[in-house]
Design an enzyme around this catalytic site. Structure first.
Site, PDB file in Angstrom:
ATOM      1  N   SER A  48       0.862  -1.189   0.000  1.00  0.00           N
ATOM      2  CA  SER A  48       0.000   0.000   0.000  1.00  0.00           C
ATOM      3  C   SER A  48       0.893   1.232   0.000  1.00  0.00           C
ATOM      4  O   SER A  48       2.111   1.125   0.151  1.00  0.00           O
ATOM      5  CB  SER A  48      -0.871   0.004   1.247  1.00  0.00           C
ATOM      6  OG  SER A  48      -0.039   0.198   2.375  1.00  0.00           O
ATOM      7  N   LYS A  49       0.281   2.390  -0.143  1.00  0.00           N
ATOM      8  CA  LYS A  49       1.041   3.652  -0.159  1.00  0.00           C
ATOM      9  C   LYS A  49       1.926   3.769   1.089  1.00  0.00           C
ATOM     10  O   LYS A  49       3.077   4.177   1.017  1.00  0.00           O
ATOM     11  CB  LYS A  49       0.079   4.845  -0.197  1.00  0.00           C
ATOM     12  CG  LYS A  49      -0.418   5.137  -1.596  1.00  0.00           C
ATOM     13  CD  LYS A  49      -0.238   6.614  -1.928  1.00  0.00           C
ATOM     14  CE  LYS A  49      -0.240   6.839  -3.430  1.00  0.00           C
ATOM     15  NZ  LYS A  49      -1.533   7.075  -4.005  1.00  0.00           N
ATOM     16  N   ARG A  50       1.341   3.383   2.209  1.00  0.00           N
ATOM     17  CA  ARG A  50       2.070   3.450   3.480  1.00  0.00           C
ATOM     18  C   ARG A  50       3.362   2.619   3.428  1.00  0.00           C
ATOM     19  O   ARG A  50       4.361   2.923   4.063  1.00  0.00           O
ATOM     20  CB  ARG A  50       1.125   2.905   4.568  1.00  0.00           C
ATOM     21  CG  ARG A  50       1.656   2.801   5.950  1.00  0.00           C
ATOM     22  CD  ARG A  50       0.514   2.407   6.885  1.00  0.00           C
ATOM     23  NE  ARG A  50      -0.173   1.187   6.444  1.00  0.00           N
ATOM     24  CZ  ARG A  50       0.193  -0.035   6.800  1.00  0.00           C
ATOM     25  NH1 ARG A  50       1.225  -0.202   7.596  1.00  0.00           N
ATOM     26  NH2 ARG A  50      -0.468  -1.097   6.366  1.00  0.00           N
ATOM     27  N   HIS A  51       3.322   1.548   2.659  1.00  0.00           N
ATOM     28  CA  HIS A  51       4.479   0.655   2.559  1.00  0.00           C
ATOM     29  C   HIS A  51       5.515   1.119   1.550  1.00  0.00           C
ATOM     30  O   HIS A  51       6.583   0.550   1.454  1.00  0.00           O
ATOM     31  CB  HIS A  51       4.025  -0.742   2.082  1.00  0.00           C
ATOM     32  CG  HIS A  51       3.236  -1.494   3.082  1.00  0.00           C
ATOM     33  ND1 HIS A  51       2.080  -2.163   2.738  1.00  0.00           N
ATOM     34  CD2 HIS A  51       3.428  -1.700   4.390  1.00  0.00           C
ATOM     35  CE1 HIS A  51       1.605  -2.758   3.822  1.00  0.00           C
ATOM     36  NE2 HIS A  51       2.391  -2.490   4.830  1.00  0.00           N
ATOM     37  N   GLY A  52       5.164   2.073   0.735  1.00  0.00           N
ATOM     38  CA  GLY A  52       6.127   2.499  -0.291  1.00  0.00           C
ATOM     39  C   GLY A  52       5.626   2.267  -1.694  1.00  0.00           C
ATOM     40  O   GLY A  52       6.417   2.273  -2.644  1.00  0.00           O
TER      41      GLY A  52
END
Ligand code: GLU
Length: 475
Positions: free
Chosen positions: A243-247
């Site tokens: 996800s975005k949070r993960h990169g």
């Protein structure tokens, strides 16, 4: 023309507005494999979705690839522009009896599926037009469908997944041309890959099922099926979908965060591919080593800390002048004024010290604050703490000594050491306030290197200014 056994790979992104990190990894694998084999790496923009395929969205892909240093051979191919050729192939299949005109309406197809479901049969649509007498065809819109085999099996030889087999009865007569005459994605990909001479299709494993259906089109046309390598998608560090949070960002976000392209290449290569236990390697080594059997079967996990560490290693391995060039580009990106010749010379001299601990370009910039920022240096909180136990007279005495010193790091260190000894103080007790005086901070490159690079006049001015500020604090 490439020789028949030349490896040809391609990257075939749909323009979404940026080059996604997963797409960048796919591009890299294709690039590495082509370069390893002395082959060609082609770029095809799958721009059939006209609403999304703006020139800016395509440019964003070019920019991302250029920044990553993944050069493609020849001009990028536009899939949309090849629609007439796709239709031509569909008509060739019609002529060969490998495809047929299907006049079933969407309502009829839905009714067929519902009936099949109610009767407990698979919902795969079986068109009544497959074996119908063409003389009975109405004057109505039609789709062109592949006459897929109804029995037997289709096996895809995949370099990563091994042999994957589908029962043909589970593969439908896929649509090649829609009723408005436009080609479907499935047809376009096969025709383009064939015409571009693609020998190896390396892509995300979300396309694995497509490869079975695409194989049927190759076979219907009597074309060679390329070698497939479906790579597991990238997951987050917790194993969940990225996800975005993960990169899960576009590569331009990594560029803006100041990661080096060579570090990105190294990191992305390790996301799903390995060469023994090697973590840090150059792009030349990756090109030399890259091959398909070393691609892993399980999803790779994205790990920011690992990327940052690798980037630090690449910064230390980079030449000073090369890093300066990277900084020039980074400054331009941030709309910072370009460095003049004088500053560039100082930055170059400081580079060995700057790159020692930095993991990203912004960290280099931070360490180079003593060159990039102007007087007066207002100490930060930690700096103020250091200065709180320093007397003005000590700094003044030191300034007098330094005035007579020869201005080279080694000699300056000698003078300061001697001074510290005379005062019965550890070197740090003098060097740390000096650092704060020169930079306003408690973390910086070596004090003596900084003094040499700044020059006598500027260094002494900073120390004096700092001494003055102590007066005003205590008075
Ligand atoms: N355009 C497809 C995508 O962006 C890739 C198709 C392919 O590689 O065959 O997922």
């Amino acid at each position: 023309m490439p020789s028949p056994d030349t490896v040809v790979t391609r990257f075939a992104p749909s323009p979404t507005g940026y080059l996604h990190i997963g797409g960048a990894r796919t591009a890299l694998f294709n690039w590495l494999f082509a370069r390893h084999n002395g082959g060609r790496f082609l770029l095809r923009i799958e721009d059939t979705d006209r609403a999304r395929s703006t020139p800016e969205a395509t440019e964003a892909i070019f920019d991302g690839l250029r920044w990553l240093g993944l050069d493609w051979d020849g001009d990028a191919v536009s899939q949309f522009e090849r629609a007439p050729r796709h239709a031509e192939v569909a008509h060739e299949m019609l002529a060969k009896g490998e495809a047929y005109r299907c006049y079933s309406t969407p309502e009829e197809i839905t009714a067929f599926r519902e009936e099949a479901k109610a009767a407990g049969r698979p919902p795969l649509f079986l068109s009544p037009w497959r074996d119908a007498d063409p003389a009975t065809a109405p004057d109505a819109p039609y789709t062109v469908r592949l006459k897929a085999p109804r029995t037997g099996e289709t096996t895809v030889r995949d370099e990563v997944q091994g042999d994957v087999t589908w029962k043909n009865e589970t593969l439908d007569d896929l649509i090649l041309l829609r009723s408005d005459g436009s080609p479907t994605y499935m047809l376009a990909v096969v025709v383009d890959d064939h015409d571009m001479g693609v020998t190896h299709v390396i892509r995300g494993d979300d396309h694995l099922t497509n490869s079975a259906r695409q194989s049927l089109i190759y076979k219907a046309m009597g074309w060679d099926v390329p070698t497939f390598a479906h790579i597991p998608l990238i997951h987050g560090p917790d194993g969940a979908k990225l996800s975005k949070r993960h990169g899960a960002l576009g590569v331009e976000a990594y560029r803006d965060m100041g990661y080096l392209p060579e570090a990105m290449r190294n990191y992305l290569a390790r996301l799903g591919w390995s060469h023994g236990d090697d973590e840090f390697f150059t792009t030349e080594q990756a090109v030399e080593w890259f091959d398909l059997p070393q691609i892993g079967k399980s999803p790779a996990r994205f790990d920011f800390a690992k990327l940052e560490n690798l980037c630090g290693q690449h910064i230390r391995a980079s030449g000073d002048a090369a890093l300066l060039t990277q900084l020039d580009a980074f400054f331009a990106l941030q709309n910072r004024p370009a460095m003049d010749d004088n500053l560039r010379a100082k930055m170059l001299a400081a580079m060995p010290g700057l790159k020692e601990r930095a993991k990203t370009l912004p960290q280099i910039v931070e360490m180079a604050g003593f060159l990039l920022e102007q007087r007066p240096f207002v100490p930060d909180k930690a700096g103020r703490k250091v200065l709180s136990s320093v007397s003005q007279s000590m700094l003044k005495d030191l300034t007098t000594r330094l005035q007579h010193a020869s201005w080279a790091a080694k000699d300056l260190e000698g003078v300061v050491r001697e001074f510290a000894q005379e005062q019965s103080l550890g070197l740090g007790k003098i060097a740390q306030p000096l650092r704060v005086a020169l930079t306003g901070r408690t973390v910086s490159p070596s004090v003596f290197d900084m003094m040499e690079i700044l020059g006598k006049e500027e260094s002494l001015a900073r120390i004096e200014e700092c001494a003055e500020s102590l007066t005003s604090q205590t008075s």
